[in-house]
Design an enzyme around this catalytic site. Structure first.
Site, PDB file in Angstrom:
ATOM      1  N   ARG A   1       0.848  -1.178   0.000  1.00  0.00           N
ATOM      2  CA  ARG A   1       0.000   0.000   0.000  1.00  0.00           C
ATOM      3  C   ARG A   1       0.896   1.245   0.000  1.00  0.00           C
ATOM      4  O   ARG A   1       1.962   1.263   0.608  1.00  0.00           O
ATOM      5  CB  ARG A   1      -0.923   0.027   1.235  1.00  0.00           C
ATOM      6  CG  ARG A   1      -2.112  -0.917   1.129  1.00  0.00           C
ATOM      7  CD  ARG A   1      -3.088  -0.498   0.016  1.00  0.00           C
ATOM      8  NE  ARG A   1      -4.257  -1.363  -0.049  1.00  0.00           N
ATOM      9  CZ  ARG A   1      -4.387  -2.409  -0.865  1.00  0.00           C
ATOM     10  NH1 ARG A   1      -3.384  -2.761  -1.665  1.00  0.00           N
ATOM     11  NH2 ARG A   1      -5.504  -3.109  -0.886  1.00  0.00           N
TER      12      ARG A   1
ATOM     13  N   GLU B   1      -4.553   7.278  -5.481  1.00  0.00           N
ATOM     14  CA  GLU B   1      -4.849   6.458  -6.652  1.00  0.00           C
ATOM     15  C   GLU B   1      -6.264   6.782  -7.107  1.00  0.00           C
ATOM     16  O   GLU B   1      -7.151   6.809  -6.265  1.00  0.00           O
ATOM     17  CB  GLU B   1      -4.739   4.969  -6.305  1.00  0.00           C
ATOM     18  CG  GLU B   1      -3.342   4.545  -5.947  1.00  0.00           C
ATOM     19  CD  GLU B   1      -3.262   3.076  -5.517  1.00  0.00           C
ATOM     20  OE1 GLU B   1      -4.200   2.312  -5.812  1.00  0.00           O
ATOM     21  OE2 GLU B   1      -2.270   2.707  -4.885  1.00  0.00           O
TER      22      GLU B   1
ATOM     23  N   HIS C   1      -1.664   0.150 -10.022  1.00  0.00           N
ATOM     24  CA  HIS C   1      -2.220  -0.822  -9.060  1.00  0.00           C
ATOM     25  C   HIS C   1      -2.756  -2.052  -9.800  1.00  0.00           C
ATOM     26  O   HIS C   1      -3.916  -2.431  -9.606  1.00  0.00           O
ATOM     27  CB  HIS C   1      -3.320  -0.174  -8.205  1.00  0.00           C
ATOM     28  CG  HIS C   1      -3.544  -0.904  -6.895  1.00  0.00           C
ATOM     29  ND1 HIS C   1      -3.846  -0.261  -5.724  1.00  0.00           N
ATOM     30  CD2 HIS C   1      -3.488  -2.230  -6.587  1.00  0.00           C
ATOM     31  CE1 HIS C   1      -3.999  -1.152  -4.749  1.00  0.00           C
ATOM     32  NE2 HIS C   1      -3.788  -2.351  -5.254  1.00  0.00           N
TER      33      HIS C   1
END
Lengths: 322, 322
Positions: B233, B262, B281
């Protein structure tokens, strides 16, 4: 005293010390040079051994030459008998040095193609957050490895460690191979395994037998979505057929570290083929210190055998070409 | 009859058949939906189980909810107790599904940075035959892996198989770990291992303890030329300090698949940091079929335990955050 000339483009101080000391213990004196011009003409007769990357066209300048050890794995530029002052000069290569670096290159390229990395990089260049794309993995893939020597074995071991469903080696004749290969077949059986290949890797040298092996028909035998990675020699592959297979979408991607010609001219159609990653013959160069370390170790090992009059471990069959 | 709702964004027919059949054998009926709006309001009270990626803000709409199984490994969006209709709802994740795909992503990114691949790609875009560049390898490198769960273990196994000199795992408390880890230390000892780290990988979740762990001081402890890969993360990392370390050349490169925020806005300075590879991601998304297969297997496994009243294998401690 006997004499060795080292054509030195990659050695550090530690490597030179190792070579000089090994040579001295065996009764040899070593001269380090960049080109043949660094060696006075009237002294060239003393050199029995050349190591490194001597240009093919200078070999005949050494009338008493007995052994040429090239620091590369590929010897295609050095196999012509007419290059040598006499036919008894032994040629050896440095197979064993390149497995680590080339196998990491192959893994990297394979995963970049399987994971659609170039599309994500293009988006990143444009500061664009790209959505997910189809992803595949080495895990579960069927790998066919053309060439089962040092490089092919290093690739097979890594593919297997990553969970490849199968790793099939392809070579000239069936011999015992590393257990990372699930099986080893000969070129005669290649056409049977191509339709069951997700990842096709070639580390084949250029020889009369390998030239054109990956022709249009064989590329056509690969299943839709297969990928192809070539780190051997460019002559193995029909480049026009590859371009067509990429344009039609038959192949999902390819990575060439070797091609014809090298360097590739700026206007060559390979540069713009879709999903093709081109690197400038760097997968196995001497930029990795480990490669140089092993290369020097192997030369020193064969130097001791040469001094003792034993056959060299990495002698090349010039007629066969590797 | 008892009821399960599956928030289905990644399942194929085979996966749905497997879930439906497993559920039927255990006395459950399954409804597949895309969003909560697909489930009539007056029927929501029947659902005891939600699986997939239900939006956090809809959990409270299910008054008789007992179990939420998210198809991701990270649960940071689902750990707030106030999201749930009652504090006894169990949250579980799908740890175990992502090791293969994320570890291949980590290897790929690591090798792209070690081998200077972006420079070769830039030259290729310009049809330019680039000369050799310094190359490093996973082989012989010292790896520090933050997180020793499914993902960290899969990375460690692959780094070790490629010949990493050492693989050190870092976790909250010392526990038995996979033999691919040469040793496992706690965060208290992190500062001692950072100066001896060539490749630093984080697969840490976002928790109160992990936020900011890779701060400016710790990035400063890495040796010159180290690389950093984050697939956990983004909150773990001080992004400004990373940009500075890349600009100064202290770090040789970094790869971020996770970041804050994000999606990353187009004008964010991370996009233009030198030697930084950004992916949106996607290292562990459901694009890899194997990931989906395992995810469904794990859900079905815990479904049987849920039906039998046994503790779930992948239950999350919401206070701890993973």
């Amino acid at each position: 005293m006997r004499y060795i000339a080292v054509f030195d483009h990659f050695l550090n101080r530690r490597h030179r010390d190792q070579i000089t000391k090994t040579a001295a213990d065996l009764g040899f004196s070593v001269t380090y040079c960049t080109t043949v011009d660094d060696l006075p003409e009237n002294e060239r007769g003393r050199y029995e051994v050349l190591y490194g990357n001597p240009a093919p066209e200078i070999l005949h300048l050494f009338p008493n030459l007995k052994w040429v050890c090239v620091s590369s794995a590929g010897v295609d530029r050095h196999v012509d008998d007419s290059l040598y002052p006499n036919p008894d000069v032994v040629l050896s290569n440095s197979t064993g040095s390149y497995g680590v670096t080339i196998s990491e290159h192959v893994l990297m390229m394979t995963m970049m193609l399987l994971r659609n990395m170039p599309a994500f990089q293009e988006a990143a260049r444009e500061h664009r957050w790209h959505g997910p794309l189809p992803t595949r993995a080495v895990y579960g893939s069927r790998v066919t490895m053309m060439g089962t020597g040092d490089i092919g074995t290093a690739v097979a071991q890594r593919m297997k460690a990553l969970g490849a469903a199968s790793v099939t080696g392809v070579r000239r004749s069936v011999k015992a191979a590393d257990p990372a290969f699930d099986r080893v077949i000969t070129f005669r059986e290649l056409d049977e395994v191509l339709p069951e290949t997700d990842i096709l890797v070639s580390a084949l040298p250029h020889t009369a037998e390998t030239a054109g092996v990956l022709n249009r028909e064989r590329i056509g035998l690969l299943p839709d979505g297969a990928i192809l990675v070539n780190v051997g020699r460019g002559t193995v592959l029909d480049q026009d057929a590859l371009i067509d297979a990429l344009r039609s979408g038959h192949l999902a991607g390819a990575a060439l570290d070797v091609m014809v010609p090298e360097p590739l001219p700026a206007d060559h159609p390979l540069w713009d083929a879709p999903n093709l990653l081109i690197t400038p013959h760097i997968s196995g160069n001497m930029s990795l210190e480990h490669t140089c370390d092993v290369d020097v170790d192997l030369f020193c090992e064969d130097m001791a055998r040469f001094a003792a009059g034993l056959p060299l471990l990495r002698a090349v069959d010039r007629k066969r070409g590797y």
